[in-house]
Scaffold this motif. Structure first.
Motif, mmCIF file in Angstrom:
data_model
loop_
_atom_site.group_PDB
_atom_site.id
_atom_site.type_symbol
_atom_site.label_atom_id
_atom_site.label_comp_id
_atom_site.label_asym_id
_atom_site.label_seq_id
_atom_site.Cartn_x
_atom_site.Cartn_y
_atom_site.Cartn_z
ATOM 1 N N GLU B 10 0.867 -1.181 0.000
ATOM 2 C CA GLU B 10 0.000 0.000 0.000
ATOM 3 C C GLU B 10 0.898 1.223 0.000
ATOM 4 N N GLU B 19 -7.456 6.203 -3.983
ATOM 5 C CA GLU B 19 -7.363 4.771 -3.713
ATOM 6 C C GLU B 19 -7.656 3.988 -4.977
ATOM 7 N N ALA B 21 -7.905 0.810 -4.890
ATOM 8 C CA ALA B 21 -8.695 -0.350 -4.477
ATOM 9 C C ALA B 21 -10.136 0.013 -4.171
ATOM 10 N N GLU B 22 -10.486 1.272 -4.324
ATOM 11 C CA GLU B 22 -11.818 1.676 -3.923
ATOM 12 C C GLU B 22 -12.825 1.459 -5.049
ATOM 13 N N SER B 85 -15.489 6.817 -2.329
ATOM 14 C CA SER B 85 -14.233 6.926 -3.064
ATOM 15 C C SER B 85 -13.949 8.394 -3.377
ATOM 16 N N SER B 195 -1.977 5.390 2.635
ATOM 17 C CA SER B 195 -3.351 5.203 2.149
ATOM 18 C C SER B 195 -4.213 6.382 2.549
ATOM 19 N N ARG B 197 -7.433 6.376 2.422
ATOM 20 C CA ARG B 197 -8.600 5.877 3.165
ATOM 21 C C ARG B 197 -8.246 5.697 4.639
ATOM 22 N N VAL B 440 -10.049 -0.762 7.836
ATOM 23 C CA VAL B 440 -9.887 -0.756 6.370
ATOM 24 C C VAL B 440 -9.496 -2.146 5.891
ATOM 25 N N HIS B 441 -8.622 -2.799 6.632
ATOM 26 C CA HIS B 441 -8.229 -4.170 6.257
ATOM 27 C C HIS B 441 -9.450 -5.091 6.283
ATOM 28 N N GLU B 444 -11.675 -4.359 3.304
ATOM 29 C CA GLU B 444 -11.109 -4.654 1.985
ATOM 30 C C GLU B 444 -10.859 -6.145 1.796
ATOM 31 N N HIS B 445 -10.470 -6.822 2.881
ATOM 32 C CA HIS B 445 -10.101 -8.246 2.746
ATOM 33 C C HIS B 445 -11.151 -9.193 3.324
#
Lengths: 244, 650
Positions: B10, B19, B21-22, B85, B195, B197, B440-441, B444-445
């Motif tokens: 990241e 981001e 990944a957003e 986002s 990041s 975010r 956030v982790h 996202e995951h």
């Protein structure tokens, strides 16, 4: 739209000079003075600091804003420190000249933009929403302030006090309500026992001479209040020790 | 260089462009985000104003509106930061908007003057500077305040230049400090996480610290020192990334200016900043090693901060030592006593002698839950911070977060509670970061992060499916609401959150127009700097607005408050009045109507503190009336001012 260094630098210095003159010469409470003071102490130094190359090259969001506001506020603190620990003192003139010098210094240290600086773009809808938000906040503060002031007004009512000037002694009666009030005053000591009714208008103050001021014993003063023909508020009791 | 330093995947690209990944922009993208959220925040601010008005009238729904609107502010910004986002600038704007909206909560409660306990102490210093134009006039309310005059200096300077009142100027300066703090937090979290975010969420979580809503919004030196310290920290981290150059040296100079201002603004914050700067040096060595000359620990800044703070302490403000000793020593000793069994641990919310002080059950539960939530997030967030161990800023923030646990031990003692609450504004720099990393982790995951314990890497699976798709976001928002609500509850009793009628021993709620009128009368008719003995709140008013000398402390082992609680004026009372050279007593007979909300009427450590079973007796308070040589010079029916200069104290 882009601005080059000389434009910004000149504009900042000119604005700072105008603000300093306004802060120095205009009277307290005028909107122009308020605007000039805020601009000179905060806005212009922040704007000038944000043009410093070391801040404007920063690619981390928030860093430039934090550093420029931090440097501007820190400069004002150190200016205040300098004025207060020297014989100059923190006067309007000293503060205006000092803040002007800070603004000029920061403006001169700013640099020419290598690329045009894009000014924030606002859509009409964005502008309208921002104006609505600002209006709502202003309304909130106006409403809260009005209520707090009304509440404070309700919180005060009557007071009695003695004022002594040498051997002269006066009784003060204060009415901070919105209505006229009748104060019934009862003076008593070893030799005297007198009553008197004093009328005090709304938000008013009356000074009443006491019957005598040099008794051997203490004098008691009891005060009760009537408003609109009815007793109101708790009684107030004063006492004056004999003069030594 | 920095890309390598950030560590992990990241990285910097996201810092510059938002981001990757957003989620893709939605159909709502045409509506300007920040102004829309701004309108919502403004409506919540209006709701706060309504809650304040209702609270003054004792309407029962005031509290509900208060909690709904204040949580509404936090949750809408948290939701955008977590699930939206926005562009980096929009994220920053939202953080600053939230910081200002939350600041308005305190301003709207008391919009016509400074009323909080600490504010009154600093008001006196500001008045003194404004009046005399010079420093170091004695402040009987808080003797250390004139020696750290940064906030008062910039306030008085603004008041001089603009013609605004000290209240308006001070409120404006604290507001500017809020903007600085929001921007600096965001920048610091971006530097540490790479990041946008995480930075946005971290800044929101930071605002859940118990001090943020009221204490750090007050006209108190810490409220300006904190933004200066975080700004200086962000500048230091930025300086570390620059190669040696003229630009780097100039940035060092600017940072030194901010640190110098910090040193004259607040003692503890400047010491902590110096500590953090040295900690950053250690993190640089840990992260990057000694070898690379281009990767530099910020020794210069750390040493400058330490030398400047020490020089100010030794040369100007040596009074700081006894002041801090009196605050910190009981807290540390108390924890030691609890550990060794010499003192029983304090139970939470135990200082609630009156209904106004007692928090309802749901708030107490939320307060406990907020602490547990932080403790639960801490290992996972710290593990994520450790993955970024090649980034010194991430290491430093992770280390600060871990300090949360030992600091909670201070809550075991009555003396340590305030220290624990007030340290939260620093500890949450780390907590905001690690909790944001964790949330956030998680989103996202959709899995818990792995905690590395040597070779042992336990994995805790989460159930999948649509429940988690909905449940996780809801849980994330609920967590932030719990953190925020619990944080406010931990520090602030119910009576101090909203305005209302007079309350005995209730600090901000004990400030009334009657008290203000009495001290103004005193200043006008008796002159300044008379030695006055009175209750806690009236003493603050007498000092701040009456320019009087507020008598406090002890004579031998006796608290000066003894004078008011004994049934007759006995020889010990006379000795106290004589030794303290008291000239006037201000007696507020409303003290006899209730038990004190804070547990004491006059000063902490007074006799009977927290053990009053019934209100103080009217006979004790007014026993001076008939004493020979005493004059009652002012009476408004509730507050009397006694002139005792003629009293025989032998």
């Amino acid at each position: 739209m882009s601005w080059r260094r000389n434009h910004w630098m000149g504009a900042l210095i000119l604005l700072a000079a105008c603000a300093a003159i306004a802060a120095w010469t205009l009277g307290d409470g005028t909107p122009a003075r308020v605007a000039a003071g805020i601009a000179l102490a905060l806005l212009i130094p922040c704007a000038a600091a944000s043009r410093l190359p070391d801040f404007r090259d920063d690619d981390v969001t928030g860093s430039r804003l934090a550093a420029s506001v931090g440097l501007a506020v820190a400069s004002m603190i150190l200016l205040g420190l300098f004025l207060t620990v020297t014989n100059l003192g923190l006067t309007t003139r000293g503060a205006a000249v000092g803040a002007l010098l800070i603004a000029i210094g920061l403006a001169l240290a700013g640099r020419r933009a290598s690329e045009p600086i894009p000014l924030p773009r606002w859509s009409p809808l964005g502008l309208a929403l921002t104006a609505i938000a600002a209006s709502i906040v202003v309304l909130a503060f106006a409403v809260a302030r009005h209520d707090a002031l009304e509440s404070a007004q309700r919180g005060t009512s009557y007071a009695a006090f003695v004022l002594q000037d040498g051997e002269r002694l006066e009784l003060g009666l204060r009415n901070t309500t919105e209505h006229r009030a009748q104060f019934s005053v009862h003076f008593s000591d070893e030799a005297t026992d007198r009553r008197r009714v004093v009328s005090v208008g709304r938000d008013g103050l009356r000074l009443v001479p006491t019957p005598r001021a040099d008794a051997a014993g203490p004098m008691k003063i009891r005060v009760t209040v009537r408003a609109d023909g009815k007793p109101t508020g708790p009684p107030m009791t004063l006492s004056v020790a004999p003069f030594s | 260089m920095y890309d390598q330093a950030v560590g992990g995947t990241e990285g910097l690209d996201m810092r510059r462009s938002g981001e990757t990944a957003e989620p893709a922009p939605s159909r709502w993208a045409s509506i300007p985000l920040v102004p829309s959220v701004g309108v919502f925040l403004a409506l919540m601010v209006l709701a706060q104003a309504v809650a304040g008005i209702a609270s003054r009238d004792l309407d029962p729904w005031a509290d509900t509106v208060y909690w709904l609107s204040v949580n509404g502010m936090v949750l809408v910004v948290a939701a955008v930061q977590l699930f939206g986002s926005p562009k980096p600038r929009e994220r920053l704007a939202l953080v600053i908007a939230l910081a200002l909206a939350l600041y308005s909560v305190k301003l709207l409660a008391y919009p016509i003057g400074f009323t909080y306990f600490d504010e009154l102490s600093h008001t006196q210093t500001a008045f003194d500077i404004f009046r005399s134009g010079h420093l170091f006039d004695y402040n009987s309310l808080q003797p250390v305040s004139p020696y750290y005059p940064g906030l008062e200096l910039v306030t008085a300077t603004l008041a001089r230049l603009s013609g605004l009142s000290l209240f308006a100027s001070g409120a404006l300066i604290i507001g500017v400090g809020r903007i600085m703090l929001g921007a600096a937090l965001y920048a610091l979290f971006v530097e540490a996480s790479g990041s946008q975010r995480v930075a946005g969420v971290g800044a929101v979580v930071y605002m859940a610290n118990p001090s943020f809503l009221y204490f750090d919004a007050g006209f108190s030196y810490e409220s300006l020192a904190l933004p200066l310290a975080v700004a200086a920290l962000a500048m230091t981290v930025r300086w570390m990334r620059l190669p040696p150059s003229l630009q780097s040296r100039r940035l060092l100079g600017y940072t030194a200016v901010v640190v110098a201002a910090l040193v004259v603004t607040h003692h503890l914050t400047s010491y902590l900043f110096a500590g953090l700067a040295f900690g950053l040096c250690a993190c640089v060595i840990l992260a990057w090693g000694w070898g690379d000359a281009s990767r530099k620990p910020p020794w210069q800044i750390a040493v400058f901060a330490a030398v400047a703070a020490t020089a100010w302490f030794v040369g100007v403000a040596s009074i700081t030592f006894p002041y801090l000793h009196d605050v910190l020593q009981p807290a540390i000793t108390g924890v030691g006593n609890v550990i060794t069994g010499g003192e029983s641990a304090r139970s939470a919310f135990s200082e609630a002698p009156t209904k106004a002080t007692a928090s309802p059950f749901w708030l107490k539960t939320t307060a406990f839950a907020s602490v547990l939530l932080v403790v639960a997030c801490l290992p996972f967030g710290a593990a994520l911070a450790w993955r970024r161990r090649t980034n010194p800023a991430a290491l430093l923030l992770g280390a600060i977060a871990v300090a949360y646990l030992p600091i909670q031990a201070l809550r075991l003692t009555g003396a340590g509670v305030e220290t624990a609450n007030r340290s939260s504004e620093f500890v949450f720099l780390g907590i905001g970061f690690v909790v944001a990393l964790f949330l956030v982790h998680l989103l996202e995951h959709r899995s818990l992060p792995t905690i590395e314990l040597g070779r042992f890497r336990p994995r805790i699976p989460l159930p999948g499916g649509s429940v988690m798709r909905i449940g996780l976001p809801v849980a994330a928002l609920a967590s932030i609401a719990i953190l925020f609500t619990g944080g406010v509850t931990v520090f602030w009793p119910p009576y101090a959150r909203l305005p209302g009628p007079y309350l005995v021993g209730g600090d901000v709620r004990s400030v009334t127009p009657k008290g203000l009128a009495a001290v103004h009368w005193m200043r006008t008719n008796l002159g300044p700097e008379n030695r006055v003995l009175t209750d806690r709140t009236t003493g603050q008013l007498a000092g701040a607005f009456g320019y009087q000398y507020n008598v406090e402390g002890y004579v031998d082992q006796y608290s000066v408050a003894r004078v008011f609680v004994t049934p007759t004026l006995d020889p010990v009372d006379r000795k106290i009045l004589r030794r303290k050279r008291v000239e006037y007593l201000i007696v507020d007979t409303r003290l006899t109507t209730e038990l004190p909300a804070r547990g004491w009427y006059f000063a902490a450590n007074e006799i009977n503190e927290n053990t009053y079973k019934r209100p103080i007796a009217l006979r004790s308070l007014t026993k001076f009336t008939h004493l020979p040589g005493v004059s009652v010079v002012y009476d408004d029916g509730t507050i009397q001012i006694y002139d005792i200069r003629g009293l025989d104290l032998s």
